[in-house]
Scaffold this motif. Structure first.
Motif, PDB file in Angstrom:
ATOM      1  N   VAL A  15       1.022  -1.176   0.135  1.00  0.00           N
ATOM      2  CA  VAL A  15      -0.062   0.052   0.025  1.00  0.00           C
ATOM      3  C   VAL A  15       0.867   1.182   0.184  1.00  0.00           C
ATOM      4  O   VAL A  15       1.936   1.166   0.360  1.00  0.00           O
ATOM      5  CB  VAL A  15      -0.905  -0.075   1.124  1.00  0.00           C
ATOM      6  CG1 VAL A  15      -2.005  -1.156   1.207  1.00  0.00           C
ATOM      7  CG2 VAL A  15      -0.270   0.183   2.456  1.00  0.00           C
ATOM      8  N   ALA A  48      -2.320   1.013   7.567  1.00  0.00           N
ATOM      9  CA  ALA A  48      -3.398   1.000   6.329  1.00  0.00           C
ATOM     10  C   ALA A  48      -3.341  -0.406   5.867  1.00  0.00           C
ATOM     11  O   ALA A  48      -4.406  -0.722   5.047  1.00  0.00           O
ATOM     12  CB  ALA A  48      -2.626   1.966   5.563  1.00  0.00           C
ATOM     13  N   HIS A  49      -2.227  -1.261   5.671  1.00  0.00           N
ATOM     14  CA  HIS A  49      -2.168  -2.684   5.079  1.00  0.00           C
ATOM     15  C   HIS A  49      -3.234  -3.236   5.893  1.00  0.00           C
ATOM     16  O   HIS A  49      -3.904  -4.170   5.232  1.00  0.00           O
ATOM     17  CB  HIS A  49      -0.859  -3.001   5.155  1.00  0.00           C
ATOM     18  CG  HIS A  49      -0.693  -4.530   4.723  1.00  0.00           C
ATOM     19  ND1 HIS A  49      -0.690  -5.001   3.465  1.00  0.00           N
ATOM     20  CD2 HIS A  49      -0.509  -5.422   5.371  1.00  0.00           C
ATOM     21  CE1 HIS A  49      -0.931  -6.132   3.347  1.00  0.00           C
ATOM     22  NE2 HIS A  49      -0.563  -6.490   4.499  1.00  0.00           N
ATOM     23  N   ASP A  51      -5.959  -2.487   7.440  1.00  0.00           N
ATOM     24  CA  ASP A  51      -7.208  -2.181   7.404  1.00  0.00           C
ATOM     25  C   ASP A  51      -8.133  -2.023   5.928  1.00  0.00           C
ATOM     26  O   ASP A  51      -9.062  -1.648   5.782  1.00  0.00           O
ATOM     27  CB  ASP A  51      -7.354  -0.707   7.998  1.00  0.00           C
ATOM     28  CG  ASP A  51      -7.010  -0.753   9.455  1.00  0.00           C
ATOM     29  OD1 ASP A  51      -7.186  -1.744  10.206  1.00  0.00           O
ATOM     30  OD2 ASP A  51      -6.892   0.467  10.092  1.00  0.00           O
ATOM     31  N   ARG A  52      -6.953  -2.524   4.929  1.00  0.00           N
ATOM     32  CA  ARG A  52      -7.281  -2.302   3.619  1.00  0.00           C
ATOM     33  C   ARG A  52      -8.276  -3.338   3.432  1.00  0.00           C
ATOM     34  O   ARG A  52      -8.628  -4.491   4.130  1.00  0.00           O
ATOM     35  CB  ARG A  52      -6.100  -2.469   2.539  1.00  0.00           C
ATOM     36  CG  ARG A  52      -5.594  -3.905   2.656  1.00  0.00           C
ATOM     37  CD  ARG A  52      -4.502  -3.923   1.739  1.00  0.00           C
ATOM     38  NE  ARG A  52      -3.660  -5.170   2.085  1.00  0.00           N
ATOM     39  CZ  ARG A  52      -3.871  -6.344   1.454  1.00  0.00           C
ATOM     40  NH1 ARG A  52      -4.504  -6.246   0.434  1.00  0.00           N
ATOM     41  NH2 ARG A  52      -2.903  -7.451   1.696  1.00  0.00           N
ATOM     42  N   LYS A  53      -9.298  -3.171   2.372  1.00  0.00           N
ATOM     43  CA  LYS A  53     -10.206  -4.096   2.033  1.00  0.00           C
ATOM     44  C   LYS A  53      -9.869  -4.896   0.922  1.00  0.00           C
ATOM     45  O   LYS A  53      -8.992  -4.536  -0.107  1.00  0.00           O
ATOM     46  CB  LYS A  53     -11.383  -3.168   1.473  1.00  0.00           C
ATOM     47  CG  LYS A  53     -12.121  -2.392   2.410  1.00  0.00           C
ATOM     48  CD  LYS A  53     -13.399  -2.029   1.895  1.00  0.00           C
ATOM     49  CE  LYS A  53     -14.068  -0.955   2.823  1.00  0.00           C
ATOM     50  NZ  LYS A  53     -14.188  -1.105   3.975  1.00  0.00           N
ATOM     51  N   THR A  54      -9.873  -6.236   1.259  1.00  0.00           N
ATOM     52  CA  THR A  54      -9.431  -7.268   0.228  1.00  0.00           C
ATOM     53  C   THR A  54     -10.666  -7.583  -0.744  1.00  0.00           C
ATOM     54  O   THR A  54     -11.808  -7.620  -0.366  1.00  0.00           O
ATOM     55  CB  THR A  54      -8.945  -8.498   0.905  1.00  0.00           C
ATOM     56  OG1 THR A  54      -9.951  -9.141   1.718  1.00  0.00           O
ATOM     57  CG2 THR A  54      -7.838  -8.151   1.908  1.00  0.00           C
TER      58      THR A  54
END
Length: 55
Positions: A15, A48-49, A51-54
């Protein structure tokens, strides 16, 4: 010889860093413009990594 993408050993490098603006795949920079030691990223980038959406 075929080209391939570089291997990313730290998953947080996938990210963009919200703190220093480093693009995906690049290491983070400190306030003086020097790269952080190998494998180190800002806590904001690691969060941020996580919490990112997959997809």
């Amino acid at each position: 010889m075929p080209r391939r993408e570089p291997t990313i050993h730290n998953p947080a490098l996938v990210v963009t860093c919200p703190r220093c603006g480093s693009v995906p795949g690049a290491l983070c920079y400190d306030t003086r413009g020097s790269r952080l030691p190998e494998g180190r990223v800002h806590r904001d980038r690691a969060a941020a990594h996580r919490d990112r959406k997959t997809a």
